[in-house]
Design an enzyme around this catalytic site. Structure first.
Site, PDB file in Angstrom:
ATOM      1  N   ALA A   1       0.795  -1.231   0.000  1.00  0.00           N
ATOM      2  CA  ALA A   1       0.000   0.000   0.000  1.00  0.00           C
ATOM      3  C   ALA A   1       0.830   1.286   0.000  1.00  0.00           C
ATOM      4  CB  ALA A   1      -0.975  -0.030   1.180  1.00  0.00           C
TER       5      ALA A   1
ATOM      6  N   GLN B   1       3.935 -13.355  -1.832  1.00  0.00           N
ATOM      7  CA  GLN B   1       4.729 -12.217  -1.336  1.00  0.00           C
ATOM      8  C   GLN B   1       5.542 -12.608  -0.097  1.00  0.00           C
ATOM      9  OE1 GLN B   1       1.494 -12.053  -2.219  1.00  0.00           O
ATOM     10  NE2 GLN B   1       0.927 -10.045  -3.003  1.00  0.00           N
TER      11      GLN B   1
ATOM     12  N   ASP C   1      -4.006  -2.492   4.051  1.00  0.00           N
ATOM     13  CA  ASP C   1      -4.217  -1.755   2.800  1.00  0.00           C
ATOM     14  C   ASP C   1      -5.254  -0.656   2.948  1.00  0.00           C
ATOM     15  OD1 ASP C   1      -3.132  -4.543   1.945  1.00  0.00           O
ATOM     16  OD2 ASP C   1      -2.730  -3.149   0.313  1.00  0.00           O
TER      17      ASP C   1
ATOM     18  N   ASN D   1      -6.545  -6.279   4.489  1.00  0.00           N
ATOM     19  CA  ASN D   1      -5.139  -6.618   4.228  1.00  0.00           C
ATOM     20  C   ASN D   1      -5.127  -7.871   3.367  1.00  0.00           C
ATOM     21  OD1 ASN D   1      -2.275  -6.102   4.648  1.00  0.00           O
ATOM     22  ND2 ASN D   1      -2.254  -7.974   5.857  1.00  0.00           N
ATOM     23  N   LYS D   2      -3.949  -8.308   3.024  1.00  0.00           N
ATOM     24  CA  LYS D   2      -3.770  -9.435   2.103  1.00  0.00           C
ATOM     25  C   LYS D   2      -4.639 -10.635   2.490  1.00  0.00           C
ATOM     26  CE  LYS D   2      -1.900  -9.532  -0.867  1.00  0.00           C
ATOM     27  NZ  LYS D   2      -2.637  -9.250  -2.128  1.00  0.00           N
TER      28      LYS D   2
HETATM   29  O1  MRU Z   1      -1.232  -7.211  -3.298  1.00  0.00           O
HETATM   30  P1  MRU Z   1      -0.143  -6.525  -2.550  1.00  0.00           P
HETATM   31  O2  MRU Z   1       1.153  -7.262  -2.581  1.00  0.00           O
HETATM   32  O3  MRU Z   1      -0.004  -5.071  -2.943  1.00  0.00           O
HETATM   33  O4  MRU Z   1      -0.652  -6.542  -1.039  1.00  0.00           O
HETATM   34  C1  MRU Z   1       0.148  -5.980  -0.035  1.00  0.00           C
HETATM   35  C2  MRU Z   1      -0.409  -6.159   1.319  1.00  0.00           C
HETATM   36  O5  MRU Z   1      -1.497  -6.663   1.498  1.00  0.00           O
HETATM   37  C3  MRU Z   1       0.369  -5.599   2.462  1.00  0.00           C
HETATM   38  O6  MRU Z   1       0.196  -6.376   3.614  1.00  0.00           O
HETATM   39  C4  MRU Z   1      -0.120  -4.179   2.750  1.00  0.00           C
HETATM   40  O7  MRU Z   1      -0.092  -3.402   1.582  1.00  0.00           O
HETATM   41  C5  MRU Z   1       0.697  -3.512   3.786  1.00  0.00           C
HETATM   42  S1  MRU Z   1       2.301  -3.140   3.129  1.00  0.00           S
HETATM   43  C6  MRU Z   1       3.161  -2.204   4.129  1.00  0.00           C
END
Ligand code: MRU
Length: 320
Positions: free
Chosen positions: A48, A168, A209, A219-220
């Site tokens: 994010a 990730q 996010d 969040n993810k």
């Molecule tokens: O799909 P992504 O890789 O952009 O998702 C990222 C996440 O869900 C992270 O946990 C979130 O952005 C926090 S990052 C500091």
């Protein structure tokens, strides 16, 4: 060498292509807002706060044109940092100075969260985390992984969930930990409950996010399951996120738009297909963890324990 996800070069933005990590360190050069929007959409840059920073530099490259804003706003829907950065850029007089400020402020916020959050982590804690929330996902240092980084001298170790389907955790968090000498054990997402039930996890910490006004956290995908498991096993569950991730306009998590990503991320990986043709697929990239499952939210200003609308309201209205 410090990880540099974004490099601003005055007339272009260089983005570390996270799709090829950990195998290759390649940079993609963006010369327009459309280039940056494509890079965000295609996951060259993700996380994010990093998306917000990239979008701000995208606006600089477009000279603040309405087409530039429109392209960037369409790139990904869930992380509010993108829209927060675009709004800030719309109000700015000097676009380049504002984009640099967004970047520098994110770095400072991460260091501050690291300091505040590290106090919550016990010595020798085994810390479970999800997705990638490190230097790669931000302007540097990281949010949840930044807290872990800041607690390094407490001899903490990391349990990184691989984070299906985009990996990730396996590709990026594991890589950052190995680079930094933080002991890290990789597990598949489905192993989390087993490890918790055996007393092998002391604390869970994740990023966000978008955080709704009542403290619900998007969040993810997989974060919600970890929060439920953590509550079942009496394990503290923390969220680390800068104020740029808070969305005061959203009352609760049910209103957060959840990105649905391509089916081929679930049916296979990097060209290898393992699922039969013709099967139906769902691929929501995020989920919502209700505030009631969250032990505390760590932002750059404070740690908010048992988050609620009443407790978050003063931070949101003064912070952004
Ligand atoms: O799909 P992504 O890789 O952009 O998702 C990222 C996440 O869900 C992270 O946990 C979130 O952005 C926090 S990052 C500091």
């Amino acid at each position: 060498m410090a990880v540099e996800p974004l490099r601003w070069r005055g007339d272009r933005l260089e983005l570390l292509d996270q799709r090829f990590l950990p195998d290759k360190t390649l940079y993609v050069t963006c010369r327009s807002a459309a280039d940056v929007a494509t890079a965000i959409r295609d996951m060259v840059v993700r996380g994010a706060p990093a998306i917000g920073c990239a979008a701000a530099f995208g606006v600089v490259l477009s000279g603040g044109s309405s087409e530039g804003y429109a392209a960037l706003a369409k790139s990904r829907p869930t992380a509010v940092n993108l829209f927060w950065a675009l709004e800030r850029m719309k109000r700015a007089k000097d676009l380049e100075a504002e984009a640099k400020a967004i970047f520098e402020e994110d770095l400072a916020a991460n260091r501050s969260m690291g300091k505040l959050g590290a106090e919550l982590i016990p010595d020798r804690a085994r810390v479970m985390t999800h997705c990638n929330t490190g230097a790669l996902a931000t302007a540097g240092h990281g949010t949840a992984l930044g807290v872990i980084r800041s607690a390094k001298e407490k001899s903490v170790s990391v349990i990184a969930c691989e984070t299906r389907p985009y990996l990730q955790g396996a590709r990026l968090t594991a890589w950052e930990c190995v680079q930094e000498g933080i002991p890290c054990t990789l597990i598949t997402d489905s192993m989390a409950g087993h490890l918790m039930s055996r007393g092998e996890v002391d604390v869970v910490i994740v990023g966000a996010d978008r955080i709704a006004a009542n403290g619900d956290v998007a969040n993810k995908i997989g974060t919600y399951s970890l929060a439920v498991l953590a509550r079942r096993h009496g394990i503290p569950f923390y969220v680390a996120a800068p104020l740029s991730t808070f969305d005061a306009a959203i009352a609760d998590g049910s209103q957060i738009v959840i990105e649905e990503r391509p089916a081929d991320e679930v049916t296979g990986y990097r060209g290898t297909r393992w699922a039969p043709q013709g099967v139906g697929v769902r691929n929501p990239a995020f989920d919502v963890t209700p505030a009631e499952l969250i032990t505390g939210i760590i932002c750059e200003k404070a740690v908010v324990l048992a988050p609620s609308r009443e407790k978050l309201q003063p931070l949101i209205s003064t912070g952004v």
